[in-house]
Every structure is written in structure tokens, then in C-alpha cells.
Write a protein that holds these residues in place. Structure first.
Motif, PDB file in Angstrom:
ATOM      1  N   UNK A   1       0.835  -1.201   0.000  1.00 15.95           N
ATOM      2  CA  UNK A   1       0.000   0.000   0.000  1.00 15.95           C
ATOM      3  C   UNK A   1       0.870   1.253   0.000  1.00 15.95           C
ATOM      4  N   UNK A   2       0.546   2.182  -0.868  1.00 14.54           N
ATOM      5  CA  UNK A   2       1.240   3.476  -0.897  1.00 14.54           C
ATOM      6  C   UNK A   2       0.264   4.635  -0.787  1.00 14.54           C
ATOM      7  N   UNK A   3      -1.028   4.330  -0.765  1.00 12.93           N
ATOM      8  CA  UNK A   3      -2.046   5.373  -0.672  1.00 12.93           C
ATOM      9  C   UNK A   3      -1.876   6.164   0.625  1.00 12.93           C
ATOM     10  N   UNK A   4      -1.898   7.484   0.488  1.00 12.57           N
ATOM     11  CA  UNK A   4      -1.791   8.338   1.666  1.00 12.57           C
ATOM     12  C   UNK A   4      -0.371   8.511   2.161  1.00 12.57           C
ATOM     13  N   UNK A   5       0.592   7.874   1.513  1.00 10.55           N
ATOM     14  CA  UNK A   5       1.971   7.967   1.975  1.00 10.55           C
ATOM     15  C   UNK A   5       2.739   9.006   1.159  1.00 10.55           C
ATOM     16  N   UNK A   6       3.772   9.574   1.759  1.00 12.91           N
ATOM     17  CA  UNK A   6       4.584  10.570   1.073  1.00 12.91           C
ATOM     18  C   UNK A   6       5.342   9.931  -0.088  1.00 12.91           C
ATOM     19  N   UNK A   7       5.687  10.745  -1.085  1.00 11.79           N
ATOM     20  CA  UNK A   7       6.398  10.268  -2.271  1.00 11.79           C
ATOM     21  C   UNK A   7       7.700  11.063  -2.445  1.00 11.79           C
ATOM     22  N   UNK A   8       8.726  10.390  -2.921  1.00 10.75           N
ATOM     23  CA  UNK A   8       9.962  11.069  -3.287  1.00 10.75           C
ATOM     24  C   UNK A   8       9.895  11.421  -4.770  1.00 10.75           C
ATOM     25  N   UNK A   9      10.191  12.662  -5.077  1.00 14.19           N
ATOM     26  CA  UNK A   9      10.109  13.145  -6.464  1.00 14.19           C
ATOM     27  C   UNK A   9      11.396  13.862  -6.836  1.00 14.19           C
ATOM     28  N   UNK A  10      12.003  13.457  -7.950  1.00 16.15           N
ATOM     29  CA  UNK A  10      13.093  14.231  -8.516  1.00 16.15           C
ATOM     30  C   UNK A  10      12.457  15.322  -9.352  1.00 16.15           C
ATOM     31  N   UNK A  11      12.523  16.538  -8.853  1.00 13.43           N
ATOM     32  CA  UNK A  11      11.783  17.639  -9.455  1.00 13.43           C
ATOM     33  C   UNK A  11      12.392  18.069 -10.776  1.00 13.43           C
ATOM     34  N   UNK A  12      11.684  18.931 -11.444  1.00 12.88           N
ATOM     35  CA  UNK A  12      12.151  19.436 -12.731  1.00 12.88           C
ATOM     36  C   UNK A  12      13.391  20.294 -12.591  1.00 12.88           C
ATOM     37  N   UNK A  13      13.687  20.757 -11.364  1.00 14.94           N
ATOM     38  CA  UNK A  13      14.910  21.524 -11.129  1.00 14.94           C
ATOM     39  C   UNK A  13      16.106  20.612 -10.923  1.00 14.94           C
ATOM     40  N   UNK A  14      15.872  19.310 -10.782  1.00 13.88           N
ATOM     41  CA  UNK A  14      16.941  18.361 -10.557  1.00 13.88           C
ATOM     42  C   UNK A  14      17.086  17.939  -9.114  1.00 13.88           C
ATOM     43  N   UNK A  15      16.552  18.727  -8.185  1.00 14.70           N
ATOM     44  CA  UNK A  15      16.631  18.396  -6.758  1.00 14.70           C
ATOM     45  C   UNK A  15      15.498  17.445  -6.385  1.00 14.70           C
ATOM     46  N   UNK A  16      15.704  16.685  -5.317  1.00 18.01           N
ATOM     47  CA  UNK A  16      14.659  15.786  -4.831  1.00 18.01           C
ATOM     48  C   UNK A  16      13.837  16.475  -3.748  1.00 18.01           C
TER      49      UNK A  16
ATOM     50  N   UNK B   1       6.046   7.541 -14.630  1.00 21.74           N
ATOM     51  CA  UNK B   1       6.681   8.638 -15.358  1.00 21.74           C
ATOM     52  C   UNK B   1       5.690   9.499 -16.119  1.00 21.74           C
ATOM     53  N   UNK B   2       4.428   9.426 -15.700  1.00 23.85           N
ATOM     54  CA  UNK B   2       3.391  10.305 -16.259  1.00 23.85           C
ATOM     55  C   UNK B   2       2.682  10.987 -15.100  1.00 23.85           C
ATOM     56  N   UNK B   3       2.845  12.304 -14.988  1.00 20.27           N
ATOM     57  CA  UNK B   3       2.271  13.016 -13.847  1.00 20.27           C
ATOM     58  C   UNK B   3       2.309  14.518 -14.082  1.00 20.27           C
ATOM     59  N   UNK B   4       1.506  15.206 -13.267  1.00 23.47           N
ATOM     60  CA  UNK B   4       1.548  16.668 -13.214  1.00 23.47           C
ATOM     61  C   UNK B   4       2.353  17.051 -11.981  1.00 23.47           C
ATOM     62  N   UNK B   5       3.306  17.923 -12.139  1.00 22.17           N
ATOM     63  CA  UNK B   5       4.160  18.398 -11.039  1.00 22.17           C
ATOM     64  C   UNK B   5       3.827  19.861 -10.773  1.00 22.17           C
ATOM     65  N   UNK B   6       3.475  20.190  -9.539  1.00 21.83           N
ATOM     66  CA  UNK B   6       3.113  21.561  -9.184  1.00 21.83           C
ATOM     67  C   UNK B   6       4.041  22.033  -8.074  1.00 21.83           C
TER      68      UNK B   6
ATOM     69  N   UNK C   1       8.495  12.088 -20.748  1.00 22.61           N
ATOM     70  CA  UNK C   1       8.835  13.272 -21.545  1.00 22.61           C
ATOM     71  C   UNK C   1       8.030  14.478 -21.061  1.00 22.61           C
ATOM     72  N   UNK C   2       8.691  15.631 -21.017  1.00 24.92           N
ATOM     73  CA  UNK C   2       8.017  16.859 -20.629  1.00 24.92           C
ATOM     74  C   UNK C   2       7.114  17.310 -21.769  1.00 24.92           C
ATOM     75  N   UNK C   3       5.814  17.342 -21.531  1.00 25.29           N
ATOM     76  CA  UNK C   3       4.850  17.763 -22.539  1.00 25.29           C
ATOM     77  C   UNK C   3       4.765  19.281 -22.584  1.00 25.29           C
ATOM     78  N   UNK C   4       4.643  19.882 -21.409  1.00 23.25           N
ATOM     79  CA  UNK C   4       4.561  21.344 -21.331  1.00 23.25           C
ATOM     80  C   UNK C   4       4.850  21.774 -19.908  1.00 23.25           C
TER      81      UNK C   4
END
Length: 616
Positions: A266-281, A332-337, A351-354
Motif C-alpha cells: 500500500x502506498x495510498x496516503x503515503x509521502x512520495x519522493x520526487x526528482x523535481x524538474x529543477x533536478x533536486x529531490x 513517469x506520467x504526472x503533473x508536477x506543481x 517526456x516533458x509535454x509542457x
């Protein structure tokens, strides 16, 4: 001649039948008893005499197990005989003598409490005090059962015990008294409690066969690249037999297995590690996105498959799903805000769409956009957004957290920078029309939306609706001054200094080389990082020692938080304080203790449900 002989035979039979009918016209039919006394071919007077003879000095002997005997006397129960109330005559008259031939092949038993009577209350007291009822050496009757031994279920024979069901026992003794029986055998006459399930019965043999077929059923779950195979020993703990001679599933044992799988997958409700578009995690807080096993749904499907002996080779049944089990669940498909940078990125298949500047919720008015890992709820073209003090038409509406969502904001001329701090939305992420038009066809229900803040990525830069940059002039000296201030804010290093140290370091690393050279207190930051690392190391050692010394205390702390989460109950508009208190309690636990809270996903789900109720 043959006809003559046949005629004589028929006449003879008829004569015998008529003679018999006349004989039994004043006598009881064959195979007849009255209160247990033989009345076959007897007159009423003869039957009365027999009853009186049988009742004289009457006793009922109980032949019990282990060659024990007990006696109930006529006086013990006030046994009385009355043969003169017309009951016997009435019974005789109710039977026609012409039925004597069929009576030869059937029994007719008549027993009347008007003929033989006894004091039922006295019998009850006697039974309560009989040795066979009160003995401490009583052996409990047991049904045949199936036991798991060396990889298969085997039949274990039933046990004929000496325990007595007093209610049934009293009824049987009453019947024996009514029929003036001289003795009863508690074993042969089945006065003791009898097993309901017997090993040699066809039903039980079929039951054992079914149970072995179930544990021979292959059960293998494919969870991404992982395989979870359930062995026979585990399957055997899931099933048992009951008195109805059918397979019964042990719900608790199966739920324990699913809880274990939930803790693993189960991963629902748990924090996620993301390598952001700036390169930092960055760590994205838990939200409404992730895998969560539907325990009730999985239980029902698994039981159905096992009963049908269908091999199980599949993934679990899920209440909530995500993109993948391997690596980050959002794939590898998601919206990053990035709320700090006020920027949105859309990735599809890596791939970065926009990407685009945005304006999020206004935190100064309590409308700040929530951070977390969410999933797109749905999408709608040409929608009307309504709140307490607004009603707005948008071209593209993509909600992901209650009333929070992505949408175009054609009324805005600029996006990005720090606009959100003074003129932010009610909680939604406002986008330029052109950007919303690019995102809308790519996303759909369930699409991951990762919302976070990240120190050091804030910028005053804004863009127009057309995407043209509006670049503010910020000198290297001003940039360095901002970082110097963040380092000074750290102050004396404590266990609470981590976020401030991380923010200062991220801000420093984002500077140009020219601006970095102007940061005069960078050594202070390095010293703070070293001091904080020492604190963390010491804390980790202390916690490890505490866990080793008293793991029960760790489990108790986790159980208390789990109970607090369960106590929230169904989410209502009044659930906010209870949810917040449970979150605070959970966050105060160590990492080891958090891992033992089996319903942490429920807390995240309740938070998501509560937030969805709030008007953004």
C-alpha cells in the motif's frame, strides 16, 4: 375346476379376515402398546392389569458409562397410575377391528399422562443431582474434525462423550417413565450428547477432500515485478470446518495476511519522493494517490476462487490504484506543481509535454493550495466553478483534491512570481488558457498530481497570458542578502532545525557563482549542517536502543495512534480537529513506530475526504 378351487380359497381368506375383524372388534390390534405395555390382542381389562402389575414397586434403572448405575423410584417422582378415566377404552374404540391385517406390519403406540403421571418438578431436581450429570469426570462429546498434518488435512474421528444436555435428558427420562420402562442405557439409547459430525459420513469425507483441494490450489500474486506465493501451510490456516460440514474461511487469518500485504504494497496516503524538474529531490506529502488493497473485495474474490479450486495468478483487488508498483508509484506520467516556484510541469511517459507558470491559492486568506500526492478526480470542458462568493466559467476544469484543481484563468494577465500571496485563488491552480488547453487532453481520471513546496525555488518572475516573461531586476547582492538572512534565521541548532537548514542550503545552491561569493556566513550554514547531523545520529542511536530495550512499548505507541485513527469514524464537516490530532500523534512517532501503524493509509484517506468537503 381351477375356478372352483380359486373360489374356495377366496372364500376361506374372506372368512379368516371377517373372523379376525370380529375378534379384534373388542381387543387391541396387533403391535399395539399402551404406555409402554404390550396390548396386542388384549382386552381393556387385561391391559389395565398389565399396567398395574408393571407399576407395582416401579423403579427406573439408569445404566451409565463405565458400568455405573443410578435408580429413580416411584416415590422419587410421585409416579401415579389411573386406568379408570376412560382413556384406554377410548383408545381401543378409536381403532377399527377391520384394520387388523395392516396392523400386522406396523406399530401403534399410545401413551397418556392421564394413565401414568409423575411430578415433573421433582424429576427435574433429581436430574440436576444425578452423578451422571454432576460428575467431574465427564468427557465432552466432540465432532469429527479435519486437522492439518504434514501438508494435508486428515480426518480425526468424533468422540462419544458422557456430557449431558439436561433439557433433552429430562424429556427422554420423562418418556421412559411414561412408558414404565424398567431401565435405560445412556450409551445405547443415546442419552449422552451425540456428535453431529461423524468421520465415516459421506459429507465429512467430502469436506476433507474439499479442504485438501483448496490448499492444493496455487495462489500466486503478481505485484509489479514482485511475486507473492502463498504456501500450503498458510492456506491451511485460512480454512476450517464447522457443524454444517462445509468449509468455513477464517476471516481473521485471511485479514492478517492482507494486512501484511498492505504494509508491503500500500502506498495510498503515503509521502512520495520526487526528482523535481529543477533536478533536486523533494518529499511530496501523502494525499489521495497510491495503491491500496481493497481487503473486503480481495477477500470475497479469493474465497470464491478457492472454493472453485481456481488457480490464483493475478494482482490484488485494489480500492485505489496507481501507475506502477516498481519505483515511485506515480510512474513517469504526472503533473508536477511547485507552489514555491509557482510553476506546473506535465510529464507523459517520461517526456516533458509542457510547463507553465501558475497562480495557486492565497495563503493569507486561508485558501492556500494543499500539498500532497493526489489523483485527478475527473475532467470537464466548459465548467462553472462555484463557491460561497464566486461563480466562474472556465474552459478546462481538472479537479484533483476536492474543489481544488487545475483550470484556465482568462481573467488574469500575469502568472507566476509571488502573485498568489496577495491575489491568489480560492485554492485552485490557475493556468494560462494555452497551457490548460495542452494539459487537458493528456490527463484523465486517476492521473497523478504531485503538489509540493521547495525552498530556494521562489522567484519574482512572472509571465503574461501569452507566456512572455516579465523579468524583475534582482541583483546578485540582493540574492545573497536573502540567503544570508535564511542562514541567520537558523540560530542555535536543535532537533527542529532541519527544515530551516535544508531551505537555506537549497537557496544557496540556487544562487549564481557571483551571488554565492557574496554570502558571508556560508561557514555558519556548514557548521549548522554538521551539528544537525550529529543530533540526528544521536537520536537514531537512542531510538534504536529504546526499540531494542522495549519493542513492546514501540508497538503500544503505534497501537494507540491506530486506535486514535479508528476513533475518527465516518468523516463529517466536524471531523477536522480529530483528524488533525491523529496526524499530530502519527507525526510524533519514530519511523519504526510509524511502520507499525497499519491504518496510516486510512488517516490519509480521511484527510483527503475531509479536505474535499471544504469550499476552496
Amino acid at each position: 375346476m381351477a375356478k372352483y378351487i380359486a373360489g374356495i380359497a377366496i372364500a376361506s381368506v374372506a372368512a379368516v379376515y371377517v373372523a379376525g375383524s370380529l375378534f379384534f372388534g373388542s381387543r387391541f390390534l396387533p403391535n399395539t402398546t399402551v404406555n409402554g405395555i404390550s396390548a396386542s390382542a388384549a382386552t381393556v381389562d387385561t391391559v389395565k392389569e398389565r399396567i398395574q402389575e408393571q407399576a407395582a414397586d416401579y423403579t427406573l434403572t439408569l445404566n451409565e458409562a463405565n458400568d455405573q448405575t443410578e435408580v429413580i423410584t416411584q416415590k422419587d417422582v410421585d409416579l401415579a397410575i389411573d386406568t379408570e378415566d376412560g382413556q384406554i377404552e377410548a383408545f381401543l374404540n378409536s381403532r377399527s377391528g377391520w384394520g387388523w391385517v395392516p396392523a400386522l406390519f406396523s406399530k401403534s403406540e399410545y401413551a397418556s399422562e392421564n394413565i401414568v403421571s409423575y411430578d415433573k418438578s421433582k424429576l427435574s431436581k433429581i436430574v440436576d443431582n444425578l452423578n451422571c450429570v454432576t460428575t467431574s469426570d465427564m468427557v465432552e462429546t466432540e465432532n469429527a474434525k479435519a486437522e492439518y498434518e504434514n501438508g494435508s488435512f486428515v480426518a480425526v474421528s468424533e468422540i462419544y462423550g458422557t456430557n449431558i444436555n439436561k433439557k433433552t435428558f429430562k424429556k427422554k427420562l420423562g418418556k421412559a417413565l411414561l412408558n414404565l420402562e424398567e431401565s435405560v442405557n445412556l450409551v445405547e439409547d443415546k442419552y449422552y450428547v451425540q456428535p453431529k459430525v461423524k468421520a465415516d459420513s459421506q459429507e465429512f469425507e467430502q469436506l476433507v477432500e474439499d479442504m485438501n483441494d483448496i490448499i492444493d490450489t496455487p495462489v500466486e500474486y503478481q505485484v509489479g515485478s514482485n511475486t507473492e506465493k502463498v504456501d500450503k501451510d498458510t492456506l491451511a490456516t485460512w480454512i476450517r470446518s464447522d457443524d454444517s460440514k462445509t468449509v468455513v474461511f477464517d476471516q481473521d487469518a485471511m485479514m492478517e495476511f492482507l494486512d501484511e500485504m498492505g504494509r508491503k504494497y500500500n502506498t495510498f496516503g503515503m509521502s512520495k519522493q520526487l526528482k523535481t524538474s529543477t533536478g533536486a529531490e523533494v518529499t511530496v506529502p501523502g494525499g489521495s494517490y497510491g495503491w491500496r488493497i481493497d481487503k473486503e473485495g480481495e477477500l470475497a474474490q479469493l474465497q470464491q476462487e478457492l472454493l472453485a479450486h481456481e488457480p490464483v495468478n493475478r494482482d490484488f483487488v485494489y480500492q485505489y490504484t496507481a501507475n506502477t508498483h516498481d519505483g515511485p508509484d506515480y510512474g513517469n506520467s504526472y503533473v508536477e506543481v511547485n507552489l514555491t516556484a509557482q510553476h506546473v510541469y506535465l510529464y507523459k511517459d517520461g517526456a516533458l509535454v509542457t510547463d507553465t507558470a501558475c497562480v495557486s491559492g492565497n495563503p493569507t486568506k486561508g485558501n492556500g493550495t494543499h500539498t500532497g500526492a493526489f489523483q485527478m478526480t475527473y475532467k470537464e470542458k466548459d465548467a462553472t466553478l462555484k463557491g460561497e462568493d464566486y461563480s466562474t466559467d472556465v474552459n478546462y476544469w481538472m479537479p484533483f483534491n476536492g474543489n481544488e484543481g487545475l483550470h484556465d484563468a482568462t481573467w488574469r494577465s500575469s502568472f507566476g512570481g509571488t502573485i498568489y500571496k496577495t491575489s491568489g485563488s480560492h485554492g485552485c491552480v490557475n493556468l494560462p488558457l494555452s497551457a490548460a488547453a495542452k494539459i487537458f487532453p493528456v490527463v484523465d481520471k486517476g492521473f497523478p498530481v504531485l503538489v509540493y513546496t521547495m525552498g530556494g525555488t521562489e522567484s519574482d518572475q512572472t509571465v503574461t497570458e501569452e507566456g512572455e516573461e516579465e523579468k524583475p531586476e534582482v541583483s546578485p547582492a540582493d540574492q545573497a542578502a536573502a540567503v544570508i538572512e535564511k542562514i541567520n534565521i537558523i540560530g542555535p541548532v536543535t532537533t527542529e532545525s532541519g527544515p530551516a537548514i535544508k531551505d537555506a542550503r537549497s537557496s544557496y545552491e540556487a544562487l549564481s557563482d557571483e551571488a554565492k561569493a557574496l554570502v558571508t556566513n556560508i561557514q555558519t550554514l556548514s557548521d549548522a549542517e554538521a551539528a544537525y547531523a550529529n543530533i540526528e545520529a544521536a537520536s537514531g542511536q537512542q531510538e534504536a536502543a529504546a526499540v531494542a530495550a522495549d519493542p513492546a512499548a514501540l508497538q503500544q505507541s503505534a497501537d494507540q495512534v491506530a486506535a486514535q485513527i479508528n476513533a475518527i469514524g465516518p468523516v463529517t464537516s466536524e471531523s477536522g480537529p480529530a483528524i488533525a490530532a491523529a496526524e499530530a500523534a502519527y507525526n510524533s512517532l519514530s519511523e519504526e513506530a510509524r511502520a507499525l501503524v497499519t491504518n496510516a493509509g486510512d488517516l490519509a484517506a480521511k484527510r483527503a475526504e475531509f479536505d474535499a468537503m471544504q469550499v476552496q
